[in-house]
Enzyme design. Structure first.
Site, PDB file in Angstrom:
ATOM      1  N   ARG B  41     -49.259  13.441  19.268  1.00 54.23           N
ATOM      2  CA  ARG B  41     -50.475  13.468  18.462  1.00 54.23           C
ATOM      3  C   ARG B  41     -51.659  13.732  19.384  1.00 54.23           C
ATOM      4  O   ARG B  41     -51.924  12.958  20.297  1.00 54.23           O
ATOM      5  CB  ARG B  41     -50.624  12.100  17.787  1.00 54.23           C
ATOM      6  CG  ARG B  41     -51.794  11.951  16.870  1.00 54.23           C
ATOM      7  CD  ARG B  41     -51.827  10.523  16.288  1.00 54.23           C
ATOM      8  NE  ARG B  41     -53.078  10.285  15.647  1.00 54.23           N
ATOM      9  CZ  ARG B  41     -53.331  10.528  14.360  1.00 54.23           C
ATOM     10  NH1 ARG B  41     -52.388  10.990  13.581  1.00 54.23           N
ATOM     11  NH2 ARG B  41     -54.521  10.316  13.855  1.00 54.23           N
ATOM     12  N   SER B 110     -46.987  11.362   5.944  1.00 51.57           N
ATOM     13  CA  SER B 110     -47.534  10.007   5.845  1.00 51.57           C
ATOM     14  C   SER B 110     -47.845   9.703   4.389  1.00 51.57           C
ATOM     15  O   SER B 110     -48.533  10.484   3.732  1.00 51.57           O
ATOM     16  CB  SER B 110     -48.842   9.888   6.635  1.00 51.57           C
ATOM     17  OG  SER B 110     -48.612  10.107   7.997  1.00 51.57           O
ATOM     18  N   LYS B 139     -55.762   3.036  13.679  1.00 50.16           N
ATOM     19  CA  LYS B 139     -56.178   3.780  12.489  1.00 50.16           C
ATOM     20  C   LYS B 139     -56.938   2.826  11.590  1.00 50.16           C
ATOM     21  O   LYS B 139     -56.363   2.095  10.800  1.00 50.16           O
ATOM     22  CB  LYS B 139     -54.926   4.329  11.785  1.00 50.16           C
ATOM     23  CG  LYS B 139     -55.084   5.808  11.493  1.00 50.16           C
ATOM     24  CD  LYS B 139     -53.911   6.454  10.848  1.00 50.16           C
ATOM     25  CE  LYS B 139     -54.402   7.760  10.223  1.00 50.16           C
ATOM     26  NZ  LYS B 139     -53.414   8.746  10.002  1.00 50.16           N
TER      27      LYS B 139
END
Lengths: 208, 208
Positions: B41, B110, B139
């Site tokens: 990521r 997701s 997050k």
């Protein structure tokens, strides 16, 4: 089949600079004014938003039979079925792109030296954006390209060439006899009160 | 052919949180400790840098026969020949991806509701990341998923499932009897003093 492209007046979008309420309005006004290529550049939105904007813009460019080029994001270009993708020296390397996008998608590469131009041609690019020709507020970190280097680039490759960086009503006339195929503009269209008139005037100066 | 995947311990990288000097060191330590999937990521580097990092990480994951999944950037996944791509609800829509990546690339999505899970399955996903199960610093904007919703998700789809968000040595045991295939961790590996030991302990807890 790869489209034949008229590179005369190449619009790069910039939502932060534009005077229009929406990117669609901006692009359509520019198309009415005669821009011959549209590059959609989005650096700070989600992939989904880029894709959704791209879909709407692609409908408009298609109606005007003008190619849509996506900046950097090859996946968005593929997802949209856009006519092309444009990469800078910090994006995916051009030689990696051609197998991903197939033979028919246009690939443009930003270059500022003749070495980069030759490499782009070797790597399968269709056109190059040469700049920055002048310092601009749009791209403050850009390397400036001299008239001598532009000449060398033109002599070094048979690719189509657009000049970029500070292209406006005052400057574009300087590039008419340099063998380049067109000029790429951002603020000289999108930041003007009337993008349609701005585009028409630029095209008229370029073609005169 | 699509690889068979062991989703038991799914590592998501985060260069900002990691204790290792390089992403390669971090990933290799985690692989030595037993992680079974690696998702790369990168949200704030150029496409070229993402690609270059991805090439180095892919060499390492390949040596350990562990699939490499690229977050969001389908073009980078294609350019690398990575085993998979993972998209969130703000990335390119899953139904657009399958034709772009072909039948063999893994697609993960997701989700935080059973409606999103069902949609992901319909759109051709291979697995879903369900979360956030707990609030985390990684997050902060994540929607929290209740145990009841997770159960509903498990009943609604036959896709592989990993839970994500607050997965650590204390929490993962709670998910062992929920029918999920594995747990996805970020800081519980990358932010630990010894990512290899951290991975080994997590896997041991999950498998016990």
């Amino acid at each position: 089949m790869k489209p034949t492209v008229d590179y005369s007046l190449y619009l790069c979008t910039d939502r932060e600079l534009m005077t229009s309420a929406t990117i669609e309005e901006c692009v359509e006004a520019a198309l009415k004014g005669g821009v011959t290529v549209v590059q959609l550049r989005e650096k700070s939105c989600s992939s989904q938003e880029f894709y959704e904007i791209g879909k709407r813009v692609h409908q408009i460019t298609s109606a005007y039979h003008v190619p849509l080029i996506i900046n950097d994001r090859v996946d968005i270009a593929l997802a949209l079925g856009a006519e092309g993708v444009h990469v800078g020296q910090q994006d995916l390397p051009c030689h990696i792109l051609r197998p991903l996008v197939g033979p028919d998608m246009l690939i443009g590469v930003s270059v500022s030296t003749h070495e980069e131009a030759v490499q782009a041609e070797k790597d399968g690019a269709d056109y190059i954006g040469v700049g920055a020709m002048y310092a601009t507020q749009t791209k403050t970190d850009a390397h400036l390209v001299s008239a001598k280097e532009l000449k060398l680039i033109r002599q070094s490759v048979s690719l189509s060439i657009v000049t970029i960086g500070g292209m406006n009503r005052q400057t574009i006339a300087h590039f008419k006899n340099t063998g380049v195929d067109g000029v790429a503009v951002v603020s000289a269209i999108v930041a003007q009160e009337n993008p349609e008139i701005a585009a028409r005037e630029l095209l008229s100066i370029w073609k005169s």
